[in-house]
Design a protein around this motif. Sequence first.
Motif, PDB file in Angstrom:
ATOM      1  N   ALA A 220      31.701  39.079  47.366  1.00  0.00           N
ATOM      2  CA  ALA A 220      31.317  38.022  46.427  1.00  0.00           C
ATOM      3  C   ALA A 220      30.604  38.613  45.210  1.00  0.00           C
ATOM      4  O   ALA A 220      30.931  38.279  44.063  1.00  0.00           O
ATOM      5  CB  ALA A 220      30.423  37.003  47.126  1.00  0.00           C
ATOM      6  N   ALA A 221      29.639  39.517  45.463  1.00  0.00           N
ATOM      7  CA  ALA A 221      28.897  40.126  44.348  1.00  0.00           C
ATOM      8  C   ALA A 221      29.829  40.949  43.465  1.00  0.00           C
ATOM      9  O   ALA A 221      29.722  40.912  42.239  1.00  0.00           O
ATOM     10  CB  ALA A 221      27.767  41.005  44.880  1.00  0.00           C
TER      11      ALA A 221
ATOM     12  N   CYS B 125      32.615  39.456  35.053  1.00  0.00           N
ATOM     13  CA  CYS B 125      31.830  39.824  33.863  1.00  0.00           C
ATOM     14  C   CYS B 125      32.467  41.018  33.160  1.00  0.00           C
ATOM     15  O   CYS B 125      32.579  41.050  31.936  1.00  0.00           O
ATOM     16  CB  CYS B 125      30.403  40.180  34.241  1.00  0.00           C
ATOM     17  N   LEU B 126      32.893  41.993  33.967  1.00  0.00           N
ATOM     18  CA  LEU B 126      33.471  43.221  33.421  1.00  0.00           C
ATOM     19  C   LEU B 126      34.764  42.942  32.672  1.00  0.00           C
ATOM     20  O   LEU B 126      34.958  43.397  31.543  1.00  0.00           O
ATOM     21  CB  LEU B 126      33.723  44.205  34.566  1.00  0.00           C
ATOM     22  N   VAL B 127      35.638  42.147  33.309  1.00  0.00           N
ATOM     23  CA  VAL B 127      36.954  41.875  32.703  1.00  0.00           C
ATOM     24  C   VAL B 127      36.795  41.088  31.404  1.00  0.00           C
ATOM     25  O   VAL B 127      37.399  41.428  30.387  1.00  0.00           O
ATOM     26  CB  VAL B 127      37.866  41.128  33.703  1.00  0.00           C
ATOM     27  N   PHE B 128      35.930  40.074  31.414  1.00  0.00           N
ATOM     28  CA  PHE B 128      35.748  39.280  30.198  1.00  0.00           C
ATOM     29  C   PHE B 128      35.139  40.120  29.079  1.00  0.00           C
ATOM     30  O   PHE B 128      35.568  40.038  27.928  1.00  0.00           O
ATOM     31  CB  PHE B 128      34.884  38.042  30.476  1.00  0.00           C
ATOM     32  N   THR B 129      34.137  40.946  29.425  1.00  0.00           N
ATOM     33  CA  THR B 129      33.538  41.814  28.410  1.00  0.00           C
ATOM     34  C   THR B 129      34.581  42.813  27.894  1.00  0.00           C
ATOM     35  O   THR B 129      34.681  43.038  26.690  1.00  0.00           O
ATOM     36  CB  THR B 129      32.338  42.593  29.000  1.00  0.00           C
ATOM     37  N   ALA B 130      35.355  43.382  28.814  1.00  0.00           N
ATOM     38  CA  ALA B 130      36.347  44.382  28.432  1.00  0.00           C
ATOM     39  C   ALA B 130      37.395  43.787  27.484  1.00  0.00           C
ATOM     40  O   ALA B 130      37.723  44.388  26.463  1.00  0.00           O
ATOM     41  CB  ALA B 130      37.010  44.955  29.674  1.00  0.00           C
TER      42      ALA B 130
ATOM     43  N   LEU C 247      22.168  43.084  46.640  1.00  0.00           N
ATOM     44  CA  LEU C 247      23.215  42.596  45.738  1.00  0.00           C
ATOM     45  C   LEU C 247      22.647  42.229  44.374  1.00  0.00           C
ATOM     46  O   LEU C 247      23.320  42.407  43.357  1.00  0.00           O
ATOM     47  CB  LEU C 247      23.963  41.429  46.370  1.00  0.00           C
ATOM     48  N   THR C 248      21.379  41.757  44.339  1.00  0.00           N
ATOM     49  CA  THR C 248      20.766  41.501  43.024  1.00  0.00           C
ATOM     50  C   THR C 248      20.567  42.839  42.291  1.00  0.00           C
ATOM     51  O   THR C 248      20.701  42.913  41.084  1.00  0.00           O
ATOM     52  CB  THR C 248      19.413  40.775  43.136  1.00  0.00           C
TER      53      THR C 248
ATOM     54  N   VAL D 101      29.920  38.946  57.748  1.00  0.00           N
ATOM     55  CA  VAL D 101      29.210  38.147  56.732  1.00  0.00           C
ATOM     56  C   VAL D 101      28.734  39.058  55.600  1.00  0.00           C
ATOM     57  O   VAL D 101      28.855  38.728  54.426  1.00  0.00           O
ATOM     58  CB  VAL D 101      28.000  37.430  57.370  1.00  0.00           C
ATOM     59  N   PHE D 102      28.218  40.255  55.979  1.00  0.00           N
ATOM     60  CA  PHE D 102      27.692  41.180  54.975  1.00  0.00           C
ATOM     61  C   PHE D 102      28.811  41.684  54.059  1.00  0.00           C
ATOM     62  O   PHE D 102      28.619  41.820  52.859  1.00  0.00           O
ATOM     63  CB  PHE D 102      26.975  42.356  55.653  1.00  0.00           C
TER      64      PHE D 102
END
Lengths: 223, 96
Positions: free
Chosen positions: B77-78, B85-90, A44-45, B70-71
């Motif tokens: 989550a990631a 990040c994408l939406v704010f940058t966009a 994920l990193t 869990v995986f």
Amino acid sequence: MSSNAELELTQNEMQEVEASHHEHTEHVHRDDFASKMGMWLFLLTELLLFGGLFILYMAYRFQYSHDFHIAAKELNVGVGTLNTIILLTSSLSMALSIIALQKGKKNLSINLLWSTVGLAGFFMVNKFFEWSAKFAHGLYPGSAHLLEKEKGEIIFYGMYFTMTGLHGLHVLIGMALILVVIYRIKSGTINADKYIVMENSGLYWHLVDLIWIFLFPLFYLIH
Amino acid sequence: MSAHSENEHVIGYMPYITIWLTLIGLTILTVSISLFDFGTLTIIVAMIIAIIKSIFVINIFMHIKYDSKVFLGFIIAALVILLVCLVFTATDVFFR
């Protein structure tokens, strides 16, 4: 005499206790679930590392969409498509090799891993010729020919070399991991009952494939 | 051994081969579509196909479908972090 026998018995008991204790610790030390969880956290990193570059790509592509279209015409769609098929096939042989080992077919598993390494090598050879052709045309970061071009085209090539270069580095690391797995299957430390290292290397390999799935249309297919 | 068997799910060779053929088919599809110019729609279609391909790779090749949920939670989550990040940058780049 009787006390001696007693002592012997206690010693035997102690050894037994020790042995079971040893077995117990061995069991605790082997936690495949945790190993896999650690691998996923690492992956994920990696996802966020490439994700950041993809966001940067999006911002630049929006700003210089015309230049990106012109610059992308230089890339060879045929080679890109071939490399996509090579990586997808190498992912298949990686996945199949784990199944083969689970079924106890050690030789088949090793052969499938060798084909994975071979396909990865084939990918890198294609990449080498692709980059060499670009360099021969004077297209490399900081070259005089590239610096004469539009700003967006310079950025396109900057991103192209950075992202495919970083991906290529991952391919090389993945190849090294698979070679280690082959060695460990041969030496028996990876076997049908214990193959978490192989599974984790497989996960890494599939991530390499996954990144390429996005790199390919973003760089090669904008016409 | 016990730690192993609880999340072990041995499936045959066939599902992998089917998925591989699907992935090759989708690659050919995305290349063929790129030959036509649909304007901005081209990139959207290409990304949708790439997302479909990655779902197959993650679920089958990377075993997420058979592994502990869990995986799957980790991945979501990631992806949410990345999406934020994408939406704010966009929004910053597109509406500046």
